[in-house]
Motif scaffolding. Structure first.
Motif, short mmCIF file in Angstrom:
data_model
loop_
_atom_site.label_atom_id
_atom_site.label_comp_id
_atom_site.label_asym_id
_atom_site.label_seq_id
_atom_site.Cartn_x
_atom_site.Cartn_y
_atom_site.Cartn_z
N VAL A 116 0.97 -1.28 0.02
CA VAL A 116 0.12 0.34 -0.15
C VAL A 116 0.62 1.41 -0.20
CG1 VAL A 116 -0.49 -0.12 2.69
CG2 VAL A 116 -1.94 0.93 1.33
N HIS A 117 0.33 1.83 -0.93
CA HIS A 117 1.42 3.40 -0.84
C HIS A 117 0.63 4.55 0.29
CE1 HIS A 117 2.71 6.95 -2.62
NE2 HIS A 117 4.10 6.23 -3.56
N GLU A 118 1.84 5.01 0.58
CA GLU A 118 1.68 6.15 1.22
C GLU A 118 0.41 7.44 1.26
OE1 GLU A 118 4.78 9.46 3.76
OE2 GLU A 118 5.45 8.10 2.87
N ALA A 119 0.92 6.98 -0.20
CA ALA A 119 -0.92 8.40 0.04
C ALA A 119 -2.29 7.73 0.12
CB ALA A 119 -0.36 8.80 -1.78
N PRO B 119 6.99 4.09 0.57
CA PRO B 119 6.92 5.59 1.00
C PRO B 119 6.76 6.34 -0.12
CG PRO B 119 8.76 4.53 1.05
CD PRO B 119 7.94 3.30 0.67
N PHE B 120 6.45 7.43 0.52
CA PHE B 120 6.40 9.00 -1.15
C PHE B 120 8.40 9.11 -0.86
CE2 PHE B 120 2.90 10.79 0.67
CZ PHE B 120 2.83 10.64 -0.02
N THR B 121 9.68 8.46 -0.02
CA THR B 121 11.27 8.37 -0.43
C THR B 121 11.12 7.71 -2.05
OG1 THR B 121 11.55 7.21 0.98
CG2 THR B 121 11.05 9.53 1.32
N ALA B 122 10.44 6.54 -2.65
CA ALA B 122 10.40 5.96 -2.96
C ALA B 122 11.01 6.65 -3.94
CB ALA B 122 9.40 4.48 -3.31
N GLU B 123 11.81 5.68 -5.37
CA GLU B 123 12.03 6.96 -6.59
C GLU B 123 10.99 5.66 -7.94
OE1 GLU B 123 16.35 6.65 -7.20
OE2 GLU B 123 16.32 7.89 -5.56
N GLY B 124 9.68 5.73 -7.32
CA GLY B 124 9.63 5.08 -8.74
C GLY B 124 8.92 3.60 -8.80
N PHE B 125 8.02 2.90 -8.85
CA PHE B 125 8.41 1.22 -9.17
C PHE B 125 7.58 1.15 -9.95
CE2 PHE B 125 5.07 3.16 -6.20
CZ PHE B 125 3.78 2.80 -6.17
N VAL C 95 7.82 -4.35 -6.57
CA VAL C 95 7.59 -3.07 -6.11
C VAL C 95 8.05 -3.89 -4.29
CG1 VAL C 95 5.08 -2.56 -5.06
CG2 VAL C 95 5.34 -2.56 -7.40
N GLU C 96 7.80 -4.82 -3.86
CA GLU C 96 8.31 -5.62 -2.86
C GLU C 96 9.87 -4.87 -2.24
OE1 GLU C 96 7.25 -9.02 -0.91
OE2 GLU C 96 6.23 -9.55 -2.63
#
Length: 282
Positions: free
Chosen positions: A171-174, A208-214, A261-262
């Motif tokens: 689940v995304h932080e958003a 997290p929002f800090t992930a640089e894309g996935f 994604v994991e």
């Protein structure tokens, strides 16, 4: 046997796998029916999900198709005969049929993986959160249908409540920060999510929002594993309803994408810490 007017996705999935087995040996449907000793239209009706089949005939077909995968044959055998009525059938004709298909797939799953980028996973939504989501529909849904959808969504929780089915939720932080239903409802939803994440069969992983894309950023999907991996199914949400996919190439691609994604998600402990932090801000 009267043909089914509206086969479920699981019934169509059964037929699709039989067709793949037949295609693998290059046999036409009429020839398969002749070797089975059945009407020439029977095979096509089975493959479309319009007709059921007995376990005995299923095993005879597997032999005709030279299938040497006992795990697959046994898994298909569990899908034969009359379909027992499930709890979701009480909602038939009252909510969209793909809602029922999702519940049936979950019920028979051996494991589940989901990806949510804008919503809390459906299996863990609270009553107030689910109602607030359905109240956002445009045009507005009739009040009775909203309540039916909410009740159905809450009942789906049973699939993880018994600890029988391993579940991995990305689940995304958003999705965690959206205050659906207002501050009080959103806080209660996050607290409930924290409780559910402590289940032995549940791994909740936050992107997290800090992930640089996935891969699949923006998608909402569920990967349903079956007793045989050949019978796995992917469900993807779309603006017009659920889309179900089951080709071997599609399944392999989605497994790979979810694995990727994991890799950018926080681990379970870090994920709970972030959820707790967001809840504390409400």
């Amino acid at each position: 046997m009267a043909p089914r007017q509206a086969p479920t996705i699981r019934q169509r999935r059964f037929g699709a796998e039989l067709r793949r087995l037949r295609d693998a040996v290059g046999m036409s449907a009429p020839v398969a029916a002749e070797r089975l000793g059945a009407d020439r239209t029977m095979i096509s009706n089975i493959e479309s999900g319009r007709f059921g089949i007995s376990e005995e005939r299923l095993r005879r077909l597997a032999s005709i198709y030279e299938c040497d995968d006992p795990e697959l044959i046994d898994a298909l055998a569990t899908m034969t005969g009359g379909r027992p009525r499930g709890w979701w059938d009480e909602y038939r004709g009252k909510i969209p049929p793909d809602f029922l298909d999702v519940a049936e797939l979950e019920h028979h799953a051996t494991s589940l993986r989901t990806l949510q980028t804008a919503h809390i996973p459906g299996l863990f939504q609270t009553e107030d959160h689910a109602r607030a989501l359905f109240d956002l529909f445009v045009p507005a849904l009739p009040r009775l249908e909203v309540e039916m959808r909410v009740a159905h969504r809450l009942a789906r929780h049973s699939v993880v409540a018994t600890d029988r089915v391993p579940y991995v939720g990305l689940v995304h932080e958003a999705a965690l920060r959206l205050r659906t239903g207002g501050r009080k409802v959103a806080k209660a939803q996050l607290e409930h999510l924290l409780e559910e994440s402590e289940r032995l069969n549940v791994r909740l992983l936050v992107i997290p929002f800090t992930a640089e894309g996935f891969p699949m950023a923006g998608d909402t999907l569920m990967y349903v594993s079956a007793a045989s991996h050949h019978l796995d199914t992917v469900e993807v949400d779309s603006p017009i309803g659920a889309v179900f996919m089951d080709s071997p190439t599609q399944l392999a691609n989605f497994r790979r994408r979810l694995d990727l994604v994991e890799q950018v998600a926080l681990n379970p402990s870090e994920s709970r810490d972030l959820i707790l932090e967001i809840a504390g801000e409400l």
